[in-house]
Design a protein around this motif. Structure first.
Motif, PDB file in Angstrom:
ATOM      1  N   CYS A  12      76.110  26.744  21.901  1.00 18.38           N
ATOM      2  CA  CYS A  12      76.003  27.630  22.774  1.00 18.38           C
ATOM      3  C   CYS A  12      77.506  28.241  22.674  1.00 18.38           C
ATOM      4  CB  CYS A  12      75.709  27.111  23.905  1.00 18.38           C
ATOM      5  SG  CYS A  12      73.948  26.704  24.143  1.00 18.38           S
ATOM      6  N   GLN A  13      78.251  27.985  21.978  1.00 17.54           N
ATOM      7  CA  GLN A  13      79.721  28.864  22.191  1.00 17.54           C
ATOM      8  C   GLN A  13      79.586  30.140  21.665  1.00 17.54           C
ATOM      9  OE1 GLN A  13      82.891  27.982  23.267  1.00 17.54           O
ATOM     10  NE2 GLN A  13      81.446  25.993  24.092  1.00 17.54           N
ATOM     11  N   ALA A  14      78.527  30.540  20.917  1.00 15.01           N
ATOM     12  CA  ALA A  14      78.216  31.724  20.377  1.00 15.01           C
ATOM     13  C   ALA A  14      77.654  32.658  21.508  1.00 15.01           C
ATOM     14  CB  ALA A  14      77.267  31.988  19.311  1.00 15.01           C
ATOM     15  N   ASP A  15      77.363  32.012  22.808  1.00 16.53           N
ATOM     16  CA  ASP A  15      76.824  32.859  23.833  1.00 16.53           C
ATOM     17  C   ASP A  15      77.292  32.860  25.003  1.00 16.53           C
ATOM     18  OD1 ASP A  15      74.200  34.352  22.694  1.00 16.53           O
ATOM     19  OD2 ASP A  15      73.905  32.218  21.811  1.00 16.53           O
ATOM     20  N   MET A  16      78.379  31.888  25.189  1.00 11.60           N
ATOM     21  CA  MET A  16      79.224  31.728  26.372  1.00 11.60           C
ATOM     22  C   MET A  16      80.274  32.807  26.606  1.00 11.60           C
ATOM     23  SD  MET A  16      77.873  29.398  27.955  1.00 11.60           S
ATOM     24  CE  MET A  16      76.382  29.895  27.183  1.00 11.60           C
ATOM     25  N   ASP A  17      80.190  33.995  27.359  1.00  9.11           N
ATOM     26  CA  ASP A  17      80.868  35.009  27.414  1.00  9.11           C
ATOM     27  C   ASP A  17      81.918  34.827  28.060  1.00  9.11           C
ATOM     28  OD1 ASP A  17      79.713  36.945  25.763  1.00  9.11           O
ATOM     29  OD2 ASP A  17      78.423  37.393  27.513  1.00  9.11           O
ATOM     30  N   THR A  18      83.184  34.316  27.950  1.00 14.65           N
ATOM     31  CA  THR A  18      84.220  33.933  28.563  1.00 14.65           C
ATOM     32  C   THR A  18      85.550  35.014  27.910  1.00 14.65           C
ATOM     33  OG1 THR A  18      85.232  32.136  26.863  1.00 14.65           O
ATOM     34  CG2 THR A  18      83.617  31.665  28.917  1.00 14.65           C
ATOM     35  N   PRO A  19      86.736  35.016  28.752  1.00 15.02           N
ATOM     36  CA  PRO A  19      87.914  35.816  28.149  1.00 15.02           C
ATOM     37  C   PRO A  19      88.241  35.310  26.681  1.00 15.02           C
ATOM     38  CG  PRO A  19      87.954  35.551  30.497  1.00 15.02           C
ATOM     39  CD  PRO A  19      86.690  34.698  30.039  1.00 15.02           C
ATOM     40  N   THR A  20      88.222  34.056  26.535  1.00 21.41           N
ATOM     41  CA  THR A  20      88.715  33.311  25.338  1.00 21.41           C
ATOM     42  C   THR A  20      87.834  33.303  24.182  1.00 21.41           C
ATOM     43  OG1 THR A  20      88.508  31.044  26.190  1.00 21.41           O
ATOM     44  CG2 THR A  20      90.452  32.141  26.678  1.00 21.41           C
ATOM     45  N   ASN A  21      86.673  33.557  24.468  1.00 20.08           N
ATOM     46  CA  ASN A  21      85.207  33.325  23.563  1.00 20.08           C
ATOM     47  C   ASN A  21      85.304  34.773  22.903  1.00 20.08           C
ATOM     48  OD1 ASN A  21      83.373  32.364  21.980  1.00 20.08           O
ATOM     49  ND2 ASN A  21      81.966  32.764  23.356  1.00 20.08           N
ATOM     50  N   SER A  22      85.542  34.881  21.588  1.00 16.71           N
ATOM     51  CA  SER A  22      85.230  35.963  20.861  1.00 16.71           C
ATOM     52  C   SER A  22      84.296  35.739  19.383  1.00 16.71           C
ATOM     53  CB  SER A  22      86.616  36.550  20.367  1.00 16.71           C
ATOM     54  OG  SER A  22      87.143  35.460  19.376  1.00 16.71           O
ATOM     55  N   THR A  23      83.486  34.580  19.649  1.00 21.38           N
ATOM     56  CA  THR A  23      82.643  34.433  18.495  1.00 21.38           C
ATOM     57  C   THR A  23      81.712  35.493  18.321  1.00 21.38           C
ATOM     58  OG1 THR A  23      82.702  32.000  19.205  1.00 21.38           O
ATOM     59  CG2 THR A  23      80.946  32.684  17.639  1.00 21.38           C
ATOM     60  N   ARG A  24      81.010  35.908  19.352  1.00 18.58           N
ATOM     61  CA  ARG A  24      80.105  36.896  19.172  1.00 18.58           C
ATOM     62  C   ARG A  24      80.481  38.172  20.199  1.00 18.58           C
ATOM     63  NH1 ARG A  24      75.681  36.725  15.307  1.00 18.58           N
ATOM     64  NH2 ARG A  24      75.933  34.674  14.599  1.00 18.58           N
TER      65      ARG A  24
END
Length: 244
Positions: A12-24
């Motif tokens: 689910c990292q692809a869908d966790m919107d956080t300031p450090t997540n830029s997967t998608r």
């Protein structure tokens, strides 16, 4: 997709919107001939150059700054960076973008009012893995997609990739999906509402197509009762009217 991208979907990292997540980081994207339909032209008006990237020329200009000029590679890269990817009708109701974006792990957003999506409801419900927006509501796309939570989007993407691997990845997978849909449809249990008729063996005494009547009638109006795939469901609000 890369192993890392598959892992991001599985966790689910692809869908966790956080300031450090830029997967998608891209909300929705589309590359293709804009002039092919009104829905595509309406999509172009949503382009903001940030997280809504629409239109071949606009996108190519952005990727050129990153020294990527091959249209095919640009499309694949963009789809792999997108949470959703548009699959609007063009010259035909079906757009090959539909399967292409799924292959890259993006949830398809369909704009094609009269298109019947692949396979049948007996196999799975497309509403669980895709977004279908009426052509007239294309300009509401951002609002509609923004209402989908991270958790739901994760479930949609995971289920979508499961179905892609099973039914869409190769030609034999597609054939398997078609056959399975037909098999389920053929064995589907049909439910009739209302209490069973008092005289289920009664034959239709009306003249048949070949002029026979009474016991010579080729079919009975209650023939379905003898089909073991049929079941009765009592509906208290329904009064059975026996025909004669």
């Amino acid at each position: 997709m890369t192993p890392e991208q598959h892992e991001a979907i599985a966790t689910c990292q692809a869908d966790m919107d956080t300031p450090t997540n830029s997967t998608r980081p891209v909300l929705i994207s589309f590359t293709g001939q804009i002039s092919r339909s009104q829905a595509r032209r309406d999509l172009l008006s949503l382009h903001n150059g940030k997280d809504v990237l629409i239109g071949t020329n606009q996108v190519m200009e952005m990727f050129a700054l990153m020294n990527e000029t091959d249209p095919g590679r640009v499309f694949q890269k963009l789809a792999s960076l997108s949470k959703f990817a548009a699959a609007p009708l063009g010259d035909n109701l079906f757009s090959y973008r539909f399967t292409e974006v799924i292959q890259m792990g993006a949830i398809p957003v369909v704009y094609a009012d009269d298109w019947l999506l692949p396979f049948g409801v007996e196999l799975f419900d497309w509403e669980d893995v895709a977004v279908v927006i009426a052509e007239r509501d294309t300009n509401q796309t951002i609002e509609i997609l923004s209402r989908i939570s991270d958790e739901r989007r994760c479930r949609m993407r995971q289920k979508l990739m499961e179905l892609f691997e099973k039914y869409m990845k190769k030609g034999e997978n597609v054939l398997h999906g078609i056959i399975e849909t037909l098999e389920r449809r053929a064995t589907k249990r049909t439910t009739m509402t209302g209490p069973p008729p008092k005289n289920p063996t009664k034959l239709d005494t009306r003249p048949s197509m070949n002029g026979a009547s009474g016991n010579e009638t080729a079919t009975s109006i209650w023939t379905p009762l003898f089909d073991k795939t049929l079941t009765w469901k009592t509906d208290v609000d329904h009064e059975w009217q026996e025909r004669s």
